[in-house]
Design a protein around this motif. Structure first.
Motif, short mmCIF file in Angstrom:
data_model
loop_
_atom_site.label_atom_id
_atom_site.label_comp_id
_atom_site.label_asym_id
_atom_site.label_seq_id
_atom_site.Cartn_x
_atom_site.Cartn_y
_atom_site.Cartn_z
N GLU A 19 -23.40 -23.41 -23.49
CA GLU A 19 -23.87 -23.66 -22.12
C GLU A 19 -24.71 -22.49 -21.63
O GLU A 19 -25.71 -22.69 -20.93
N GLU A 20 -24.33 -21.29 -22.01
CA GLU A 20 -25.11 -20.12 -21.60
C GLU A 20 -26.51 -20.16 -22.20
O GLU A 20 -27.50 -19.82 -21.54
N MET A 21 -26.61 -20.59 -23.47
CA MET A 21 -27.93 -20.68 -24.10
C MET A 21 -28.81 -21.71 -23.40
O MET A 21 -30.01 -21.50 -23.20
N LEU A 22 -28.22 -22.85 -23.03
CA LEU A 22 -29.00 -23.85 -22.31
C LEU A 22 -29.45 -23.32 -20.95
O LEU A 22 -30.57 -23.60 -20.51
N ASP A 23 -28.59 -22.55 -20.28
CA ASP A 23 -28.98 -21.96 -19.01
C ASP A 23 -30.16 -21.00 -19.19
O ASP A 23 -31.08 -20.98 -18.36
N LYS A 24 -30.13 -20.22 -20.27
CA LYS A 24 -31.24 -19.29 -20.52
C LYS A 24 -32.52 -20.04 -20.84
O LYS A 24 -33.61 -19.63 -20.43
N LEU A 25 -32.40 -21.14 -21.55
CA LEU A 25 -33.58 -21.96 -21.85
C LEU A 25 -34.17 -22.52 -20.56
O LEU A 25 -35.39 -22.51 -20.35
N ASP A 26 -33.30 -23.02 -19.67
CA ASP A 26 -33.76 -23.55 -18.39
C ASP A 26 -34.47 -22.48 -17.56
O ASP A 26 -35.44 -22.77 -16.86
N ALA A 27 -33.96 -21.25 -17.64
CA ALA A 27 -34.53 -20.16 -16.85
C ALA A 27 -35.74 -19.52 -17.51
O ALA A 27 -36.37 -18.64 -16.92
N GLY A 28 -36.09 -19.97 -18.72
CA GLY A 28 -37.21 -19.37 -19.44
C GLY A 28 -36.91 -18.01 -20.01
O GLY A 28 -37.82 -17.26 -20.37
N ASP A 29 -35.62 -17.65 -20.10
CA ASP A 29 -35.21 -16.35 -20.63
C ASP A 29 -35.03 -16.47 -22.14
O ASP A 29 -33.92 -16.51 -22.66
N MET A 30 -36.15 -16.52 -22.84
CA MET A 30 -36.11 -16.69 -24.30
C MET A 30 -35.53 -15.46 -24.99
O MET A 30 -34.96 -15.56 -26.07
N ASN A 31 -35.68 -14.30 -24.36
CA ASN A 31 -35.23 -13.06 -24.99
C ASN A 31 -33.72 -13.07 -25.18
O ASN A 31 -33.21 -12.82 -26.28
N LEU A 32 -32.99 -13.35 -24.10
CA LEU A 32 -31.53 -13.36 -24.20
C LEU A 32 -31.06 -14.54 -25.04
O LEU A 32 -30.09 -14.42 -25.80
N MET A 33 -31.74 -15.66 -24.91
CA MET A 33 -31.37 -16.81 -25.73
C MET A 33 -31.49 -16.47 -27.21
O MET A 33 -30.62 -16.82 -28.02
N LYS A 34 -32.57 -15.76 -27.57
CA LYS A 34 -32.76 -15.38 -28.97
C LYS A 34 -31.65 -14.45 -29.45
O LYS A 34 -31.15 -14.60 -30.57
N ARG A 35 -31.23 -13.51 -28.60
CA ARG A 35 -30.15 -12.60 -29.00
C ARG A 35 -28.85 -13.37 -29.23
O ARG A 35 -28.10 -13.08 -30.16
N LEU A 36 -28.58 -14.34 -28.36
CA LEU A 36 -27.39 -15.17 -28.55
C LEU A 36 -27.47 -15.95 -29.86
O LEU A 36 -26.47 -16.09 -30.58
N LEU A 37 -28.65 -16.48 -30.16
CA LEU A 37 -28.82 -17.25 -31.38
C LEU A 37 -28.65 -16.38 -32.62
O LEU A 37 -28.05 -16.80 -33.62
N ILE A 38 -29.19 -15.16 -32.57
CA ILE A 38 -29.07 -14.24 -33.71
C ILE A 38 -27.60 -13.95 -34.00
O ILE A 38 -27.14 -14.00 -35.15
N ALA A 39 -26.83 -13.67 -32.93
CA ALA A 39 -25.40 -13.40 -33.11
C ALA A 39 -24.69 -14.63 -33.66
O ALA A 39 -23.81 -14.51 -34.54
N GLU A 40 -25.06 -15.81 -33.19
CA GLU A 40 -24.43 -17.04 -33.65
C GLU A 40 -24.72 -17.27 -35.13
O GLU A 40 -23.81 -17.60 -35.90
#
Length: 455
Positions: free
Chosen positions: A309-330
């Motif tokens: 859910e946090e990743m989807l929130d970052k995508l909605d907000a256009g925050d690709m940077n934090l979304m990418k960090r979450l994806l890398i950890a995942e």
């Protein structure tokens, strides 16, 4: 500890007199945007289902736009029902909740204790009338599940309200699908075939813990009725699992170990039970014991679900940077689990889990590439439209994980293929539109082509 249920599908008993029957309702969005191929495909699927139902099965079709109405009901003869289905046309706006509520009401009106209740909800649009609060819809979906009604939702195209459809499906134990027009018939067929193969309609799991053993942490998002976990319907050769963390007091056990029990119910009927012996080891020996890979896998997937859910929130907000960090950890976490599984004996169970994890890794790796490709161009209208489609695909994959649907179907993999193919086309358009960035875009597109070849 992981509790796992595996079903063995036997020969069909639908023709026997004591077999459970189907009480099925298909709810179709007939708003103006459904005009054409989408509505015709939905109607054709309804006609096909009607032709395949047994005599004691029950079938209802509900349509909605700004209003909702029953097109066919179980009392209608087949010739009349077919005529009514063929006559459905498109019009109006989208009161999705009203159509769903009417479908639920029809199922409750006609059901018996010898019928499974299933609802398929199809929409291609934003819910612009009626109830749209996710918390309200989630509560009502859970209440319908308590009544034995499972809703699967199918979002068609690019503009449907995926959060609402996912909420309804998850709350009632069904699947949420994000699909193109061309795959509508296949998904309806898959849902219908799955409904026919139901093994347990309202399964519940109850743990029995001896003195000295307490439940320390829920490593799952399952709801409980009393002390019984509610899980989705099980069908065919299905598998379901979830994790919990237990705390064991060796002194209370007399240093002799513990017997942990689990009971499986269908509604209130006991189906089977199992026990597992837990040995109490010296601290040094326990600390040196490696984690069981299958348990590690289930726990890690729960952890991923909590960050979705946090990743989807970052995508909605256009925050690709934090979304990418979450994806890398995942991805790093999943690769660690995959390596542990591959080191195990190559059993059917391990291969099943590996396919499940491989699909999830692929979705996350593709998403990492997409963040790199799209971040500089988020203001571009074509990118905005693509992100909407991407979000729907992520919601489908995350929902599959959250309800512990561990089987990866061709349609799940097809979603990733469609997304990557579309991203490659978009990349070519962006390279032509922004020539100064063409070289960087080309590298990203080439990486996506490699993923497409692997898929």
């Amino acid at each position: 500890m992981v509790v796992e249920i595996r079903c063995r599908a036997g020969s069909s008993t639908r023709e026997s007199g004591d077999a459970m029957r189907m009480n099925l309702c298909v709810v179709i969005d007939r708003s103006a945007s459904m005009n054409g191929r989408k509505l015709e495909t939905a109607k054709r699927s309804c006609l096909d289902i009607l032709g395949r139902l047994a005599e004691r099965d029950l079938f209802t079709v509900v349509v909605f736009d700004g209003q909702a109405e029953v097109v066919t009901n179980p009392q209608m003869d087949r010739a009349t029902a077919q005529e009514r289905i063929r006559a459905v046309g498109s019009r109006g706006n989208t009161n999705l909740s009203l159509g769903w509520y009417l479908g639920l009401l029809e199922l409750q009106t006609h059901t018996t204790d010898r019928h499974y209740n299933r609802l398929f909800l199809l929409s291609d649009g934003q819910a612009n009338a009626g109830e749209t609060k996710r918390t309200t819809l989630a509560r009502e979906a859970a209440q319908s599940r308590d009544l034995g009604i499972t809703t699967s939702t199918i979002g068609i195209g690019e503009d449907f309200a995926e959060d609402i459809l996912e909420t309804i499906a998850s709350g009632s134990g069904g699947r949420f699908w994000s699909i193109s027009e061309s795959r509508l018939e296949d998904i309806i067929e898959e849902e219908f075939s799955g409904a026919l193969s139901t093994t347990l309609d309202r399964p519940r799991i109850e743990l029995t813990l001896p003195d000295g053993v307490v439940l320390e942490q829920e490593l799952n998002i399952l709801k409980k009725n009393g002390n019984r976990y509610r899980i989705r319907p099980l069908k065919g050769e299905d598998m379901f699992n979830f994790a919990v963390r237990l705390s064991i007091d060796p002194k209370a056990l007399g240093n002799e170990g513990a017997e942990i029990g689990a009971r499986l119910y269908d509604a209130d009927k006991l189906v089977t039970s199992a026990t597992a012996a837990v040995e109490v080891l010296p601290v040094e020996q326990a600390a040196a014991t490696p984690s069981e890979p299958l348990v590690l896998s289930v726990v890690s997937q729960y952890t991923m679900t909590t960050s979705d859910e946090e990743m989807l929130d970052k995508l909605d907000a256009g925050d690709m940077n934090l979304m990418k960090r979450l994806l890398i950890a995942e991805v790093e976490g999943m690769r660690h689990v995959t390596d542990a599984l591959e080191a195990e004996q190559n059993t059917v169970r391990v291969r099943h889990e590996l396919r499940n994890l491989t699909n999830r890794v692929m979705v996350s790796e593709v998403s990492m590439e997409l963040t790199e490709l799209l971040e500089p161009f988020l203001a571009d209208p074509d990118v905005t439209r693509f992100v909407s489609v991407w979000r729907k695909g992520l919601r489908q994959e995350y929902q599959r994980s959250s309800i512990r649907d561990c089987s990866v179907r061709d349609s799940d993999e097809g979603m990733v293929v469609d997304l990557v193919a579309r991203a490659i086309t978009l990349g070519g358009e962006l390279a032509a539109r922004y020539p100064d960035d063409a070289e960087t875009i080309g590298r990203r597109v080439e990486a996506l082509r490699e993923y497409l070849a692997r898929l």
